[in-house]
Each structure stands twice: as C-alpha cells, then as structure tokens.
Scaffold this active site. Sequence first.
Site, PDB file in Angstrom:
ATOM      1  N   GLY A 135       3.907 -69.680 -58.758  1.00 36.69           N
ATOM      2  CA  GLY A 135       2.734 -69.156 -59.465  1.00 36.69           C
ATOM      3  C   GLY A 135       3.137 -68.160 -60.531  1.00 36.69           C
ATOM      4  N   ASN A 152       4.562 -66.070 -54.466  1.00 37.80           N
ATOM      5  CA  ASN A 152       3.435 -65.419 -55.118  1.00 37.80           C
ATOM      6  C   ASN A 152       2.212 -66.333 -55.232  1.00 37.80           C
ATOM      7  OD1 ASN A 152       2.074 -63.552 -57.181  1.00 37.80           O
ATOM      8  ND2 ASN A 152       2.369 -65.438 -58.339  1.00 37.80           N
ATOM      9  N   SER A 176       1.786 -74.894 -60.932  1.00 36.69           N
ATOM     10  CA  SER A 176       1.187 -76.061 -60.288  1.00 36.69           C
ATOM     11  C   SER A 176       0.475 -76.935 -61.300  1.00 36.69           C
ATOM     12  CB  SER A 176       0.216 -75.637 -59.187  1.00 36.69           C
ATOM     13  OG  SER A 176      -0.815 -74.851 -59.732  1.00 36.69           O
ATOM     14  N   SER A 231       3.201 -68.388 -63.801  1.00 37.53           N
ATOM     15  CA  SER A 231       2.745 -68.557 -65.184  1.00 37.53           C
ATOM     16  C   SER A 231       1.649 -67.586 -65.588  1.00 37.53           C
ATOM     17  CB  SER A 231       2.280 -70.001 -65.417  1.00 37.53           C
ATOM     18  OG  SER A 231       1.214 -70.311 -64.559  1.00 37.53           O
ATOM     19  N   TYR A 277      -8.735 -66.277 -46.640  1.00 31.90           N
ATOM     20  CA  TYR A 277      -7.715 -65.638 -47.478  1.00 31.90           C
ATOM     21  C   TYR A 277      -7.018 -64.499 -46.717  1.00 31.90           C
ATOM     22  CZ  TYR A 277      -5.792 -63.416 -51.730  1.00 31.90           C
ATOM     23  OH  TYR A 277      -4.980 -62.864 -52.685  1.00 31.90           O
ATOM     24  N   ILE A 324      -5.978 -55.577 -58.490  1.00 30.89           N
ATOM     25  CA  ILE A 324      -5.118 -55.671 -59.670  1.00 30.89           C
ATOM     26  C   ILE A 324      -5.852 -56.500 -60.719  1.00 30.89           C
ATOM     27  CG2 ILE A 324      -2.854 -56.420 -60.535  1.00 30.89           C
ATOM     28  CD1 ILE A 324      -2.622 -54.286 -58.330  1.00 30.89           C
TER      29      ILE A 324
END
Lengths: 79, 242
Positions: free
Chosen positions: B8, B85, B32, B10, B150, B183
Amino acid sequence: METNEVFEKVKGLFVEDLGIDESKVTMEAKLEEDLEIDSLGIVEVVMAFEDEFEIEIDDEELSDVSTVGQAVSLLHSKI
Amino acid sequence: MKTAFVTGGSRGIGKSIALDLGKKFHVVVGYSVSNEKAKEVSDEILNNGGSSSTVQINISESESVDKAFSSIEKEHTSVDVLVNNAGITKDNILPRMKEDEWLEVIQTNLTGSFYTSQRAIKLMMKNKWGRIVFISSVVGISGNQGQANYAASKAGLIGLSKSISKEMGSRNITSNVVAPGYIETDMTSFLDDQNKENIIEQLSIKRIGKPEDISNIVSFLCSDESEYITGQVIPVDGGLTT
C-alpha cells in the site's frame, strides 16, 4: 542418489548454512544435543533441505527425526 | 543495498513511509490498483537519488503475494524490511454488519499480513537480519464504534507481531507495531471540520497527525539502531491514548 551422497549434501548444509563444525556432523550426531541446533534451526534445516532436494517434508515426518542419520534416511526415502 | 517492501505504498501513510525509506533502502512500492500512483512514488525516490521499483500485489490472495515476492526475489534476491501497511475499511455498526464486510477486512488486513510476513521471514532467516513493521491503528487498542471488523483486524496484527518477535529474535529479526491515531489521509477524508475539531479536543498535541509523523518512527524501527526494540506497540496519536 546413494545414502552417502545424501549425507555429504546434508553435511554441507549444516556446515555452510548453520556454521556447524564439520567434524561434529556424523550419522550418529543428535541434532539438538550434539549439534546444538535449536527448534528454529531445525526449521531452517528443513527449509534448506526442501530447496536443495526439491521435495516437501511434512511436519509429521519430522517427529521421528532426532539424529543426522535419521534425517538422511528420511531424505533418501523421498528422493 | 538492502531492500524494503512497503505494501500500500502508493498513497497516504504508505507513500510517506516509502519516500522516507528511500533514503536508505531500495524501496519496492506495492500497489493493488493504481500503478500510476505507485510509479509516481517510485519516481520521486529516484529523483531524490534513491533506488526504487513497483510491484502489483493483492495481499488478500496468497497467489498474488507469492507472485509479487517471487518477482522481488528474482530482481533483488531478498526482502530485508517489510512494512505491512496495506489495509481496507468497511465500516458498519455491528448489528448491521454483513458477514462479507467482516470477512473481507479480516482477510485483507490480518490474513494478508500473515501471507506477506511468512514469505518475508523465510528470506530474512537466511540473512539472519530483518525488520518487520505493522501499521495497526489506535482503534486496535481502544476499539471504535462502527469499526468492529477493522479494530479486530488491527488488534490481530499486534498478536501476530508479538509472536513473530518471540520466534525470530534469535535471528536478528525484529517485529513491531505502529498504531496511528487520526492521520490526514484518504482514509480519514470523510471527516468534516466539526469532526476534526471534536477529535483535536481529545488530543494532547492539538492537531491532526501527518503521514510523516508515522514514517519517522517506521524508518527508525527499520534501522540498525533499533535492534533492541522488538514486540512493541507504539501509538503515534498526539496523546489520544495515554
């Protein structure tokens, strides 16, 4: 492959991958007591065998293996 | 040069981690869907004088993980640093949560990290050196309404990481968890100004976090200097959890 050829390959892996003293690697040597290979070390050896001989070793097959000689005969039976 | 693989990588936190690790490692940016975005990150690392490549990976499928690792191994022979990540959310309040929403999040966030970690560890064992960092979340520690799936997946990563730390310590492989709070990324872009104000009120540091707040600690945990830190969970949340 003859048994002694398998033994020589096994010895090579022990010496090169795990840094074990060559003179200690005999057919009678016990993996944990004599060669001081810990449980993770056994896993490393198995993974190295699988790569070298292009075979797959089941966890159950390992339960009877405690000496170099037993490892050699297991490998010999699979190749 | 050691190789670092960031899943992950990108966008968001992963992008920041990839750019920062690019100062020291060859960075493989895992993506992905969007090769274009991953390529941009990779190009930025190259422009900064680093070394980088991209690889397509769907971490929820073991075949895809095998394929990605085989291609990395072919080019770079090893993966020395793995940053788990990549993750997804499918939020719903528990009484309304569909089984698919549960399974997909667990499969990607938790089982996906099992696939990648298992592959990476086999390589790290041979080299007798490795760094694994899991990007969890403070909700994995505290829970969150609407995020049972999650939160469970992110809590699961903590157990996975701690177990790896115990199994692999003797081979100089460390495994740690970073647990970000709020974040600023696409994943939190749904928050409006009022939501943000409410969040900031709960924090000791009165701002929403930046991706760099996470990548700074991740870079340290991937360095030689962090060799005595393993099996830890480090919240980076402005003091939300104390």
